[in-house]
Scaffold this motif. Structure first.
Motif, mmCIF file in Angstrom:
data_model
loop_
_atom_site.group_PDB
_atom_site.id
_atom_site.type_symbol
_atom_site.label_atom_id
_atom_site.label_comp_id
_atom_site.label_asym_id
_atom_site.label_seq_id
_atom_site.Cartn_x
_atom_site.Cartn_y
_atom_site.Cartn_z
ATOM 1 N N ARG A 6 6.358 12.855 1.376
ATOM 2 C CA ARG A 6 5.340 12.907 0.125
ATOM 3 C C ARG A 6 6.067 13.364 -1.142
ATOM 4 N NH1 ARG A 6 1.552 14.025 4.352
ATOM 5 N NH2 ARG A 6 1.747 16.607 3.627
ATOM 6 N N SER A 60 9.622 1.846 1.778
ATOM 7 C CA SER A 60 8.593 1.029 2.086
ATOM 8 C C SER A 60 8.710 0.491 3.579
ATOM 9 C CB SER A 60 8.018 0.264 1.098
ATOM 10 O OG SER A 60 8.868 -0.885 0.868
ATOM 11 N N TYR A 89 8.250 2.815 6.281
ATOM 12 C CA TYR A 89 6.976 3.122 6.252
ATOM 13 C C TYR A 89 6.209 2.055 7.101
ATOM 14 C CZ TYR A 89 2.310 4.937 4.763
ATOM 15 O OH TYR A 89 1.207 5.512 4.887
ATOM 16 N N GLN A 90 6.438 0.756 6.824
ATOM 17 C CA GLN A 90 5.719 -0.345 7.364
ATOM 18 C C GLN A 90 6.157 -0.296 8.936
ATOM 19 O OE1 GLN A 90 7.112 -4.213 5.986
ATOM 20 N NE2 GLN A 90 5.314 -5.388 6.671
ATOM 21 N N ALA A 127 2.826 -1.824 1.608
ATOM 22 C CA ALA A 127 3.805 -0.539 1.866
ATOM 23 C C ALA A 127 4.586 -0.300 0.331
ATOM 24 C CB ALA A 127 4.653 -1.121 3.139
ATOM 25 N N VAL A 169 4.799 3.340 -1.693
ATOM 26 C CA VAL A 169 6.067 3.907 -2.278
ATOM 27 C C VAL A 169 6.033 4.148 -3.675
ATOM 28 C CG1 VAL A 169 8.356 4.030 -2.212
ATOM 29 C CG2 VAL A 169 7.349 3.689 0.053
#
Length: 103
Positions: free
Chosen positions: A18, A47, A50-51, A66, A70
């Motif tokens: 984060r 991203s 993350y996905q 996603a 970001v």
């Protein structure tokens, strides 16, 4: 680090992620091509990761959603506000480094 339990480790890793995202949101002057040339990853890579992590847990998040996570805004909005045309030097460096950074 062996005395940190898995739950705490995951929470620390999430907090660091984060913070990284927050930092990148604030550094709109740093272009993705610069990140790729120097570090081998960029906001789009984050991203994508993350996905992929969501998919691994059975959660479907599309590419643009996603990216919004970001970038902190729709990707097209970020592009319009902050993305600059890559210079010939940036493009040359990218072409020379892309093979080394493929994941």
């Amino acid at each position: 680090m062996s005395d940190i339990d898995d739950k705490t480790r995951t929470e620390l890793e999430a907090a660091a992620f984060r913070r990284l995202v927050e930092h990148l949101r604030g550094r709109t002057d740093v272009q993705n091509i610069d990140l790729m040339n120097l570090a081998g990853f960029c906001r789009n890579c984050l991203s994508n990761w993350y996905q992929e992590a969501a998919k691994g847990r059975g959660i479907e998040i599309d590419k643009m959603a996603a990216r919004e996570i970001v970038y902190g805004m729709p990707y097209t909005e970020w592009q319009a506000k902050y993305q600059k045309e890559a210079s010939p030097e940036q493009q040359k460096a990218f072409a020379g480094s892309i093979k080394a950074h493929q994941h």
